[in-house]
Scaffold this motif. Structure first.
Motif, PDB file in Angstrom:
ATOM      1  N   PRO A 190      14.322  24.496  11.772  1.00 49.11           N
ATOM      2  CA  PRO A 190      14.362  23.070  11.618  1.00 49.11           C
ATOM      3  C   PRO A 190      15.290  22.425  12.652  1.00 49.11           C
ATOM      4  CG  PRO A 190      15.586  23.954   9.791  1.00 49.11           C
ATOM      5  CD  PRO A 190      14.676  25.124  10.509  1.00 49.11           C
ATOM      6  N   GLU A 203      10.797  18.158  12.892  1.00 52.44           N
ATOM      7  CA  GLU A 203       9.813  18.212  11.830  1.00 52.44           C
ATOM      8  C   GLU A 203       8.410  17.555  13.007  1.00 52.44           C
ATOM      9  OE1 GLU A 203       8.427  15.988   7.712  1.00 52.44           O
ATOM     10  OE2 GLU A 203      10.397  16.092   8.528  1.00 52.44           O
ATOM     11  N   SER A 204       8.514  16.758  13.764  1.00 50.50           N
ATOM     12  CA  SER A 204       7.337  16.380  14.374  1.00 50.50           C
ATOM     13  C   SER A 204       6.822  17.241  15.576  1.00 50.50           C
ATOM     14  CB  SER A 204       7.818  15.056  15.232  1.00 50.50           C
ATOM     15  OG  SER A 204       8.544  15.070  16.043  1.00 50.50           O
ATOM     16  N   THR A 260       5.742  26.127   9.653  1.00 50.36           N
ATOM     17  CA  THR A 260       7.016  26.027   9.195  1.00 50.36           C
ATOM     18  C   THR A 260       7.432  27.490   8.624  1.00 50.36           C
ATOM     19  OG1 THR A 260       6.460  23.965   7.556  1.00 50.36           O
ATOM     20  CG2 THR A 260       8.043  25.482   6.923  1.00 50.36           C
ATOM     21  N   ARG A 295       1.586  21.553  10.333  1.00 53.77           N
ATOM     22  CA  ARG A 295       2.993  21.724  10.132  1.00 53.77           C
ATOM     23  C   ARG A 295       3.306  22.841   9.173  1.00 53.77           C
ATOM     24  NH1 ARG A 295       3.487  16.968   9.540  1.00 53.77           N
ATOM     25  NH2 ARG A 295       4.266  16.639  11.592  1.00 53.77           N
ATOM     26  N   LYS A 296       2.401  23.015   8.294  1.00 48.98           N
ATOM     27  CA  LYS A 296       2.794  23.860   6.976  1.00 48.98           C
ATOM     28  C   LYS A 296       2.494  25.278   7.643  1.00 48.98           C
ATOM     29  CE  LYS A 296       0.800  25.502   2.768  1.00 48.98           C
ATOM     30  NZ  LYS A 296      -0.183  25.229   1.323  1.00 48.98           N
TER      31      LYS A 296
END
Length: 424
Positions: free
Chosen positions: A30, A35-36, A25, A21-22
């Motif tokens: 978004p 987020e998932s 990003t 995820r990082k």
């Protein structure tokens, strides 16, 4: 042996969900990427890609070769086939297609189509480049005369509009909020940064309700000492919904995505979006279907708009703009002022991406638009950690040519005519 493509990693790369995820990003939005969402978006093939480990260190070896060839100057060599690696592969493939291969069809070399997938054909050309010590001129740091002339001209434009602000710029000077739209005092033309320029052609005249707006605006990308020409439209087609028009001047944009709403996520692809709060927009409050003097006087939105993107418009056959800046995938002029035809592998519609026009033919992508996007993503210097790559977009009215000497309307029109003349 599996192909190298977006989402695949070397075996030593083992990331937790939080680490994935990082990594994503920096690139994802978004809204378009909840987020998932840990998958990659392959806009060339119009597919989502899962993370997948492959044996060995093939991807790290690939990024080292791409860097040596001049297509990946800021490579991390992390063993992840991410978005920058995909962009660098497509740039290499397009460079080989347009520079290395004999155009008359007599070459014995395998074809090179810019789809971002590394198979036997691309490996063949990488091997050949490594043996011959070849390196792309796009990375040589040498500024072309056309590039230098553009920067001289743009700085003259900034000086002119600081001293002679148009009615639009005067409104911006008085506005409480400007978002990512800049007044002439804040325009910057730093050769170390990428710049996208567009000229608004004949848009101030009223357009009948049932008329279509022509795809007749010229775009110029200035990056890494080179200039590339594209074409499309900077103005919306007529609409009864008080369509909007991006105000003239300079704006801050960043790497991001288009079609991010939930109902359109199946068509999402990379695009430019306002870098922060949004850009300033003029509305068609008088029903003129154009940014006429009356609309420039009365139609300013009170707050910045974050949805006026820079995106693709198929082959440029029709204007897809509802206010965004749209760019055709059909053709471009490269840094040597050579006309490059992209129609053999350019999709007409979103749903065509990733397919093939004929059996055994190249995968369909967004053509010239993909090149523009990849140049921006690959050659833009990294920002601060966590900040998406940012570039400046300058939209100038056609009459700038008569106000500021150095670039004639005839020159701009001739470049546009060359681009549009490629058959579809």
């Amino acid at each position: 042996m599996k192909l190298l493509r977006l989402g695949r990693t070397d075996a030593p790369v083992s990331l937790s969900a939080a680490e994935k995820r990082k990594f994503l990003t920096l690139y994802h939005h978004p809204v378009g990427f909840p987020e998932s969402e840990l998958r990659f978006r392959d806009d060339s093939c119009n597919e989502w890609r899962e993370w997948e480990q492959l044996p060995g260190d093939r991807i790290k070896a690939l990024t080292h070769r791409l860097q040596a060839a001049g297509f990946m100057p800021h490579a991390a060599h992390d063993g992840i086939f991410g978005y920058v690696t995909q962009a660098a592969v497509r740039l290499f493939q397009e460079y080989v297609r347009t520079t290395d291969l004999v155009q008359d069809g007599t070459s014995d070399e395998p074809p090179s189509w810019p789809d971002g997938i590394v198979g036997n054909d691309t490996l063949h050309h990488l091997d050949r480049w490594e043996r011959e010590g070849k390196r792309s001129r796009w990375s040589d740091g040498q500024a072309t005369p056309d590039y230098e002339h553009w920067f001289s001209y743009l700085n003259d434009c900034a000086a002119y509009y600081r001293d002679h602000p148009t009615s639009v710029m005067q409104h911006l000077l008085r506005a409480d909020r400007r978002g990512d739209s800049l007044v002439p005092e804040d325009w910057q033309f730093d050769p170390a940064e990428p710049h996208l320029i567009a000229f608004r052609s004949g848009a101030s005249f009223r357009l009948p309700d049932k008329a279509d707006r022509s795809v007749d605006d010229l775009f110029v990308l200035l990056i890494n000492g080179k200039s590339f020409y594209f074409w499309g439209s900077v103005d919306a087609d007529p609409s009864p919904k008080k369509e909007g028009y991006l105000v003239e001047g300079q704006h801050r944009y960043r790497f991001d995505w288009h079609n991010i709403s939930g109902r359109r996520r199946t068509r999402i692809y990379k695009a430019g979006r306002p870098a922060g709060e949004g850009v300033m927009v003029i509305r068609d409050v008088h029903g003129h279907n154009a940014p006429t003097p009356e609309n420039r006087r009365d139609g300013f939105d009170r707050k910045p708009n974050p949805t006026f993107n820079i995106h693709w418009s198929g082959l440029g056959i029709s204007n897809w703009s509802a206010g965004c800046q749209v760019i055709s995938g059909r053709s471009y002029l490269n840094d040597l002022d050579e006309l490059i035809d992209c129609t053999p592998f350019t999709a007409r519609r979103d749903q065509d991406r990733g397919g093939r026009r004929v059996a055994g033919g190249p995968r369909l992508t967004m053509g010239a638009y993909t090149l523009l996007s990849d140049l921006l993503l690959t050659y833009t210097r990294p920002q601060e950690p966590g900040i998406k790559p940012i570039f400046r977009y300058t939209l100038l009215p056609e009459e700038t040519c008569s106000r500021v000497p150095g670039k004639s309307c005839e020159f701009l029109r001739s470049q546009l005519d060359r681009l549009r003349a490629v058959p579809h």
